[in-house]
Write a protein that holds these residues in place. Structure first.
Motif, PDB file in Angstrom:
ATOM      1  N   GLY A  87      -6.573  -5.690  -6.901  1.00  0.00           N
ATOM      2  CA  GLY A  87      -5.848  -4.451  -7.146  1.00  0.00           C
ATOM      3  C   GLY A  87      -4.488  -4.413  -6.486  1.00  0.00           C
ATOM      4  N   ALA A  88      -3.889  -5.608  -6.233  1.00  0.00           N
ATOM      5  CA  ALA A  88      -2.542  -5.715  -5.663  1.00  0.00           C
ATOM      6  C   ALA A  88      -2.412  -5.036  -4.309  1.00  0.00           C
ATOM      7  CB  ALA A  88      -1.499  -5.149  -6.639  1.00  0.00           C
ATOM      8  N   PHE A  89      -3.522  -4.895  -3.586  1.00  0.00           N
ATOM      9  CA  PHE A  89      -3.580  -4.205  -2.302  1.00  0.00           C
ATOM     10  C   PHE A  89      -3.358  -2.702  -2.440  1.00  0.00           C
ATOM     11  CE2 PHE A  89      -1.746  -8.447  -1.244  1.00  0.00           C
ATOM     12  CZ  PHE A  89      -2.846  -8.974  -0.593  1.00  0.00           C
ATOM     13  N   ILE A  90      -3.342  -2.188  -3.682  1.00  0.00           N
ATOM     14  CA  ILE A  90      -2.962  -0.802  -3.935  1.00  0.00           C
ATOM     15  C   ILE A  90      -4.092   0.025  -4.541  1.00  0.00           C
ATOM     16  CG2 ILE A  90      -1.416   0.688  -5.285  1.00  0.00           C
ATOM     17  CD1 ILE A  90       0.674  -1.514  -5.118  1.00  0.00           C
ATOM     18  N   ILE A  91      -4.778  -0.537  -5.546  1.00  0.00           N
ATOM     19  CA  ILE A  91      -5.792   0.224  -6.263  1.00  0.00           C
ATOM     20  C   ILE A  91      -7.149  -0.473  -6.187  1.00  0.00           C
ATOM     21  CG2 ILE A  91      -4.131   1.255  -7.858  1.00  0.00           C
ATOM     22  CD1 ILE A  91      -5.091  -0.828  -9.951  1.00  0.00           C
ATOM     23  N   ALA A 122      -2.506  -0.217   0.602  1.00  0.00           N
ATOM     24  CA  ALA A 122      -1.103   0.197   0.607  1.00  0.00           C
ATOM     25  C   ALA A 122      -0.907   1.243  -0.502  1.00  0.00           C
ATOM     26  CB  ALA A 122      -0.217  -1.018   0.364  1.00  0.00           C
ATOM     27  N   PRO A 123       0.134   2.060  -0.422  1.00  0.00           N
ATOM     28  CA  PRO A 123       1.193   2.048   0.600  1.00  0.00           C
ATOM     29  C   PRO A 123       0.867   2.854   1.855  1.00  0.00           C
ATOM     30  CG  PRO A 123       1.744   3.648  -1.081  1.00  0.00           C
ATOM     31  CD  PRO A 123       0.469   2.976  -1.547  1.00  0.00           C
ATOM     32  N   PRO A 128      -0.307  -6.087   6.698  1.00  0.00           N
ATOM     33  CA  PRO A 128      -1.624  -6.713   6.610  1.00  0.00           C
ATOM     34  C   PRO A 128      -2.808  -5.863   7.059  1.00  0.00           C
ATOM     35  CG  PRO A 128      -0.567  -7.403   8.629  1.00  0.00           C
ATOM     36  CD  PRO A 128       0.388  -6.467   7.951  1.00  0.00           C
ATOM     37  N   VAL A 129      -2.744  -4.546   6.923  1.00  0.00           N
ATOM     38  CA  VAL A 129      -3.890  -3.715   7.310  1.00  0.00           C
ATOM     39  C   VAL A 129      -5.147  -4.144   6.554  1.00  0.00           C
ATOM     40  CG1 VAL A 129      -4.854  -1.380   7.220  1.00  0.00           C
ATOM     41  CG2 VAL A 129      -2.519  -1.720   8.015  1.00  0.00           C
ATOM     42  N   ALA A 130      -5.003  -4.436   5.258  1.00  0.00           N
ATOM     43  CA  ALA A 130      -6.165  -4.862   4.466  1.00  0.00           C
ATOM     44  C   ALA A 130      -6.796  -6.124   5.038  1.00  0.00           C
ATOM     45  CB  ALA A 130      -5.743  -5.108   3.018  1.00  0.00           C
ATOM     46  N   HIS A 131      -5.963  -7.046   5.511  1.00  0.00           N
ATOM     47  CA  HIS A 131      -6.463  -8.304   6.070  1.00  0.00           C
ATOM     48  C   HIS A 131      -7.161  -8.058   7.412  1.00  0.00           C
ATOM     49  CE1 HIS A 131      -3.365  -9.346   3.180  1.00  0.00           C
ATOM     50  NE2 HIS A 131      -3.842 -10.574   3.124  1.00  0.00           N
ATOM     51  N   GLU A 132      -6.561  -7.182   8.231  1.00  0.00           N
ATOM     52  CA  GLU A 132      -7.176  -6.883   9.526  1.00  0.00           C
ATOM     53  C   GLU A 132      -8.481  -6.116   9.343  1.00  0.00           C
ATOM     54  OE1 GLU A 132      -6.326  -8.100  12.403  1.00  0.00           O
ATOM     55  OE2 GLU A 132      -4.658  -9.170  11.455  1.00  0.00           O
ATOM     56  N   TRP A 225       5.642  -6.963  -3.737  1.00  0.00           N
ATOM     57  CA  TRP A 225       5.177  -7.515  -2.474  1.00  0.00           C
ATOM     58  C   TRP A 225       5.848  -6.804  -1.301  1.00  0.00           C
ATOM     59  CZ3 TRP A 225       1.893  -9.143   0.648  1.00  0.00           C
ATOM     60  CH2 TRP A 225       2.228  -9.814   1.833  1.00  0.00           C
ATOM     61  N   ARG A 226       7.159  -6.566  -1.400  1.00  0.00           N
ATOM     62  CA  ARG A 226       7.861  -5.867  -0.328  1.00  0.00           C
ATOM     63  C   ARG A 226       7.404  -4.405  -0.219  1.00  0.00           C
ATOM     64  NH1 ARG A 226      11.699  -8.174   2.491  1.00  0.00           N
ATOM     65  NH2 ARG A 226      12.591 -10.155   1.808  1.00  0.00           N
ATOM     66  N   PHE A 227       6.998  -3.834  -1.343  1.00  0.00           N
ATOM     67  CA  PHE A 227       6.489  -2.463  -1.331  1.00  0.00           C
ATOM     68  C   PHE A 227       5.170  -2.391  -0.565  1.00  0.00           C
ATOM     69  CE2 PHE A 227       3.655   0.664  -3.420  1.00  0.00           C
ATOM     70  CZ  PHE A 227       4.336   1.836  -3.105  1.00  0.00           C
ATOM     71  N   THR A 228       4.298  -3.356  -0.778  1.00  0.00           N
ATOM     72  CA  THR A 228       2.989  -3.335  -0.120  1.00  0.00           C
ATOM     73  C   THR A 228       3.065  -3.826   1.315  1.00  0.00           C
ATOM     74  OG1 THR A 228       2.451  -5.528  -1.004  1.00  0.00           O
ATOM     75  CG2 THR A 228       1.718  -3.628  -2.270  1.00  0.00           C
ATOM     76  N   CYS A 229       4.089  -4.637   1.629  1.00  0.00           N
ATOM     77  CA  CYS A 229       4.237  -5.188   2.984  1.00  0.00           C
ATOM     78  C   CYS A 229       5.696  -5.070   3.420  1.00  0.00           C
ATOM     79  CB  CYS A 229       3.783  -6.644   3.008  1.00  0.00           C
ATOM     80  SG  CYS A 229       3.740  -7.380   4.672  1.00  0.00           S
ATOM     81  N   PRO A 230       6.134  -3.871   3.837  1.00  0.00           N
ATOM     82  CA  PRO A 230       7.539  -3.650   4.186  1.00  0.00           C
ATOM     83  C   PRO A 230       8.039  -4.519   5.336  1.00  0.00           C
ATOM     84  CG  PRO A 230       6.392  -1.561   3.899  1.00  0.00           C
ATOM     85  CD  PRO A 230       5.347  -2.631   3.896  1.00  0.00           C
ATOM     86  N   THR A 231       7.162  -5.003   6.196  1.00  0.00           N
ATOM     87  CA  THR A 231       7.580  -5.807   7.348  1.00  0.00           C
ATOM     88  C   THR A 231       7.620  -7.297   7.033  1.00  0.00           C
ATOM     89  OG1 THR A 231       5.293  -5.954   8.149  1.00  0.00           O
ATOM     90  CG2 THR A 231       6.644  -4.122   8.963  1.00  0.00           C
TER      91      THR A 231
END
Length: 273
Positions: A87-91, A122-123, A128-132, A225-231
């Motif tokens: 879900g692209a880290f989003i949905i 995200a957002p 990397p909250v999903a990974h942690e 990608w930058r939207f889901t991981c701004p850092t």
């Protein structure tokens, strides 16, 4: 401010990712896909039972567990599959009908115990909250080694010597990341036998041959990608481009990895929602 002005402001879109997400200027986030929920329970078609558990109430981290009903008698240890949804880290969530049905079928056909992880997305919670979150879920799973822990299905029926990670799209990205992390840090008592990556969400600055003539679509992926991981450092960040990860060779596998990808950019050779 009158009500008409407030309504206008509330409806102004700051960021639009059709057809899956809208972010409004007032901060409201509207997911357009992956919001349906299938309840847990016994699935009569596969004879698989499922239930939802909370891993960390503070972090909103949970999972849906699956077990074949044939496990109950006689008692036996079954391989353990830990699944990470796409879900692209989003949905999407483990509770989405597509993923719930998928896990029912996998658990039935493979005769395994299933853990489908509900990580934060995200957002609101950037990568990397999903990974942690997923790493925390794995540590919770490993806490049941030696018939310890609180979850009966895991401590009584899971074989921690036969553990597999799997995921699709963003979930495959997470599964890959966790495989490397297990190799680096280890999880005592948990033996990772294999990793299955289905249409993994991997990317990079150097375009593949199939992407050269689709510059507009590729640009959208860079932006997403930058939207889901701004850092992020960019599209060669090791999280999104494992080929740039110096620790890739430390993938903590005892057996093998299975990679399933599409043919060409349109079918998601590197990126699939």
């Amino acid at each position: 401010m009158d009500s008409s002005t407030t309504t206008s402001t509330d409806s102004e879109v700051a960021y639009d990712i059709p057809p899956i997400l809208k972010v409004y200027k007032n901060g409201r986030i509207e997911r357009l896909e992956g919001v349906e929920v299938a309840p847990p329970g016994l699935d009569p078609e596969t004879n698989v039972e499922s239930k939802d558990i909370v891993i960390s109430e503070k972090d909103g981290l949970s999972a849906r567990l699956y077990i074949p009903k044939t496990t109950y008698a006689p008692q036996q240890k079954l391989p353990l599959l830990v699944y990470f949804h796409g879900g692209a880290f989003i949905i999407e969530t483990p509770f989405s009908p597509n993923y719930h049905n998928l896990l029912n079928n996998i658990v039935s056909k493979a005769n395994v115990i299933g853990v489908s992880v509900h990580y934060r997305r995200a957002p609101e919670h950037p990568v990397p909250v999903a990974h942690e979150d997923s790493w925390s879920a794995l540590k919770w799973v490993a806490s049941h080694v030696g018939e310890n822990g609180v979850e009966e299905w895991l401590k009584n029926h899971a074989d921690f010597e036969k553990v597999f990670f799997a995921g699709d799209s963003a979930g495959a990205n997470i599964a890959s990341y966790l495989g490397i992390r297990v190799g680096l840090e280890g999880l005592p008592g948990l033996k990772l036998e294999g990793v299955v990556l289905v249409h993994p969400y991997f990317w990079g600055t150097e375009p593949l041959e199939c992407e050269v003539e689709q510059a507009e679509g590729a640009a959208k992926v860079h932006q997403l990608w930058r939207f889901t991981c701004p850092t992020t450092t960019g599209s060669d960040d090791p999280i999104i481009n494992p080929g740039q990860d110096p620790n890739l060779g430390k993938l903590g596998l005892w057996e093998s990895a299975c990679f399933c990808g599409g043919e060409g950019f349109a079918e998601g050779q590197r990126f699939v929602l």
